[in-house]
Design an enzyme around this catalytic site. Structure first.
Site, short mmCIF file in Angstrom:
data_model
loop_
_atom_site.label_atom_id
_atom_site.label_comp_id
_atom_site.label_asym_id
_atom_site.label_seq_id
_atom_site.Cartn_x
_atom_site.Cartn_y
_atom_site.Cartn_z
N HIS A 185 0.85 -1.19 0.00
CA HIS A 185 0.00 0.00 0.00
C HIS A 185 0.88 1.24 0.00
O HIS A 185 1.96 1.24 0.59
CB HIS A 185 -0.91 0.01 1.23
CG HIS A 185 -2.11 0.85 1.04
ND1 HIS A 185 -2.09 2.21 1.26
CD2 HIS A 185 -3.35 0.55 0.57
CE1 HIS A 185 -3.27 2.70 0.97
NE2 HIS A 185 -4.05 1.73 0.53
N ASP A 229 -7.86 -5.60 -0.46
CA ASP A 229 -8.28 -6.45 -1.57
C ASP A 229 -7.95 -7.93 -1.38
O ASP A 229 -8.39 -8.76 -2.17
CB ASP A 229 -7.64 -5.96 -2.88
CG ASP A 229 -8.27 -4.66 -3.33
OD1 ASP A 229 -9.50 -4.55 -3.21
OD2 ASP A 229 -7.54 -3.76 -3.76
N1 CMC Z 1 4.07 -7.13 -4.91
C1 CMC Z 1 5.39 -7.14 -5.07
N2 CMC Z 1 6.19 -6.10 -4.72
C2 CMC Z 1 5.58 -5.03 -4.18
C3 CMC Z 1 4.20 -4.96 -4.00
C4 CMC Z 1 3.45 -6.06 -4.38
N3 CMC Z 1 2.12 -6.07 -4.23
N4 CMC Z 1 3.87 -3.78 -3.45
C5 CMC Z 1 5.03 -3.13 -3.29
N5 CMC Z 1 6.05 -3.88 -3.73
C6 CMC Z 1 7.48 -3.55 -3.72
C7 CMC Z 1 7.88 -3.00 -5.09
O1 CMC Z 1 8.39 -4.01 -5.92
C8 CMC Z 1 8.91 -1.99 -4.73
O2 CMC Z 1 10.13 -2.65 -4.47
P1 CMC Z 1 11.52 -2.02 -4.94
O3 CMC Z 1 11.62 -0.72 -4.18
O4 CMC Z 1 12.50 -3.04 -4.54
O5 CMC Z 1 11.38 -1.80 -6.41
C9 CMC Z 1 8.42 -1.43 -3.41
O6 CMC Z 1 7.65 -2.46 -2.80
C10 CMC Z 1 7.56 -0.18 -3.58
O7 CMC Z 1 6.54 -0.49 -4.53
P2 CMC Z 1 5.77 0.58 -5.39
O8 CMC Z 1 5.02 -0.12 -6.45
O9 CMC Z 1 6.69 1.69 -5.80
O10 CMC Z 1 4.80 1.16 -4.29
P3 CMC Z 1 3.56 2.05 -4.57
O11 CMC Z 1 3.33 2.82 -3.32
O12 CMC Z 1 3.68 2.79 -5.83
O13 CMC Z 1 2.45 0.93 -4.80
C11 CMC Z 1 0.59 -0.40 -4.74
C12 CMC Z 1 1.33 0.73 -4.05
C13 CMC Z 1 -0.70 -0.67 -3.98
C14 CMC Z 1 0.25 0.00 -6.17
C15 CMC Z 1 1.46 -1.68 -4.73
O14 CMC Z 1 1.71 -2.09 -3.42
C16 CMC Z 1 0.85 -2.78 -5.58
O15 CMC Z 1 1.05 -2.83 -6.79
N6 CMC Z 1 0.10 -3.72 -4.93
C17 CMC Z 1 -0.58 -4.74 -5.69
C18 CMC Z 1 -1.89 -4.21 -6.22
C19 CMC Z 1 -2.89 -4.05 -5.13
O16 CMC Z 1 -3.09 -4.90 -4.29
N7 CMC Z 1 -3.59 -2.91 -5.17
C20 CMC Z 1 -4.62 -2.58 -4.21
C21 CMC Z 1 -4.22 -1.45 -3.33
S1 CMC Z 1 -5.21 -1.25 -1.87
C22 CMC Z 1 -6.80 -0.93 -2.45
C23 CMC Z 1 -6.93 0.21 -3.33
O17 CMC Z 1 -6.50 1.32 -3.01
O18 CMC Z 1 -7.53 0.04 -4.39
#
Ligand code: CMC
Length: 376
Positions: free
Chosen positions: A262, A313
């Site tokens: 998140h 989710d």
């Molecule tokens: N799976 C694998 N790695 C992850 C994940 C994940 N779900 N979430 C974060 N990371 C890692 C990512 O690889 C990165 O690592 P590094 O710094 O080594 O490259 C680090 O954590 C930061 O990730 P990010 O994508 O830059 O973080 P963000 O704040 O942009 O992403 C997120 C937030 C929710 C998009 C992401 O955690 C994600 O893609 N999760 C999976 C999709 C998901 O479950 N979404 C629902 C979110 S909650 C409900 C909603 O708001 O809709």
């Protein structure tokens, strides 16, 4: 030196708001001062909608009036010509496409469409919140070749939705679980879809346009679409005994793990524990605990290995699946709840508006010479 902040507007505070507060370190979520843990335990979705729009909990009389309006067939039913439009859509149209199209179309019949006063916007929000479950259920039945069912004003929003989907009276546990899921999804500060709604509202566009923008933003797999992706993963794993090996391989393959991580929470999403418990109880009731068992194993391994935690989710879909709801309806259900928060944010934005218009830092060429097309 670049003046661009962290990508994705991370940690950028774009506005003040009185609606919702997230404490990402403690894992707390607050609507208008009330912890969602308390609301999930004691409230109803209808009461939470009132709270989000009006800023305070209703008195008994205010609640009854509001509940009656939200349940009224005049507010819940769809214009017959919209049903005709639904029948004209290809059966393969996804429920999120239908919802986005239907909500946009509903403004054509809305008596307050052109009025952006707070009173008119609350009426439009009321109609949209009442109509969206009817729209989602109508499409479910139409795509299965069945006639849509008329809403039942004697049932709560949750009970009526489950009834309109299946034509059967839902169990008390299904209604309670569904209602808590709606409460937990109702708002979440400046998430992507809410921000999209506010950007649209800030041009002084109307409620239907803002909610349509929000639905488009919610659809993506990094936001509301993640709950569907989680269930697709569960379907791939199938057997709880294979979950650990499957998820360890997914981690080794550096897959993006849906239902985890998140932007704001640094601990487990406070909504996940409620949804895990309810999905477990429902799974037990319907005699299929395998989905929750798979998710529990996946959650344990991902938390241990990657230190990223379940979000809202991860467990929501397992509960919906136990109610017999199709996977591609999970995100529309998210929207049916989040419309409450989107509308609250549109009202707040309109109440103290300034156009939202950020800048980009240009990194392209600045002195390209135009060559006529015949000479390229
Ligand atoms: N799976 C694998 N790695 C992850 C994940 C994940 N779900 N979430 C974060 N990371 C890692 C990512 O690889 C990165 O690592 P590094 O710094 O080594 O490259 C680090 O954590 C930061 O990730 P990010 O994508 O830059 O973080 P963000 O704040 O942009 O992403 C997120 C937030 C929710 C998009 C992401 O955690 C994600 O893609 N999760 C999976 C999709 C998901 O479950 N979404 C629902 C979110 S909650 C409900 C909603 O708001 O809709």
């Amino acid at each position: 030196m670049s003046t661009v902040g962290k990508a994705g507007l991370e940690d950028v505070v774009v506005s003040t708001t009185d609606i919702c507060y997230i404490d990402g370190r403690e894992g707390r979520l607050i609507y208008r001062g009330y912890d969602v843990d308390d609301l999930a335990a004691h409230s109803t979705f209808e009461e939470v909608v009132y709270l989000l729009w009006h800023g305070v909990l209703p008195s008994k009389k205010e609640y009854e009036t509001f509940y009656k309006a939200l349940s009224a067939s005049t507010n819940r039913k769809l214009p017959p010509k919209l049903i005709t439009i639904l029948h004209a859509l290809p059966k393969k149209t996804t429920p999120m496409e239908v919802l986005r199209t239907g909500v946009s179309a509903l403004s054509a019949w809305d008596p307050d469409a052109a009025d952006n006063s707070r009173e008119a916007s609350v009426r439009k929000a009321m109609r949209l919140t009442a109509q969206m479950p009817t729209l989602v259920a109508a499409w479910e039945r139409i795509r299965r070749g069945k006639a849509p069912l008329a809403p039942n004003p004697k049932l709560s929003l949750s009970a009526n939705f489950l009834y309109m989907m299946s034509g059967k009276k839902p169990t008390d546990l299904a209604v309670k679980t569904f209602d808590v899921a709606l409460i937990l999804h109702a708002d979440h500060e400046f998430n992507a879809s809410t921000f999209a709604a506010r950007v649209t509202a800030a041009t002084l566009s109307d409620m239907h346009s803002a909610i349509t923008s929000a639905i488009g933003a919610l659809k993506g797999p990094l936001h509301g679409g993640a709950n569907e992706q989680v269930m697709l993963m569960v379907d791939k794993i199938k057997d709880p005994a294979k979950a650990e090996a499957w998820i360890r391989k997914a981690i080794a393959d550096k897959m993006r793990l849906m239902g985890f991580g998140h932007r704001v929470y640094r601990v487990e999403d406070p909504r996940a524990k409620h949804l895990r418990r309810l999905a477990t109880e429902l799974g037990r009731q319907v005699g299929d605990e395998s989905k929750v068992q798979i998710l529990n194993t996946v959650a344990r391994v991902v938390t241990e290995e990657k230190h990223i935690y379940p979000n809202v989710d991860l467990f929501s879909g397992a509960g919906y699946a136990a109610m017999g709801i199709a996977t591609d309806q999970f995100t529309p259900i998210f929207a049916m709840s989040r419309v409450a928060g989107w509308a609250a944010h549109v009202l707040e934005q309109h109440g103290n508006n300034r156009l939202i218009r950020p800048r980009g830092e240009y990194t392209g060429p600045t002195r390209a010479t135009y060559v006529p097309i015949s000479q390229r």
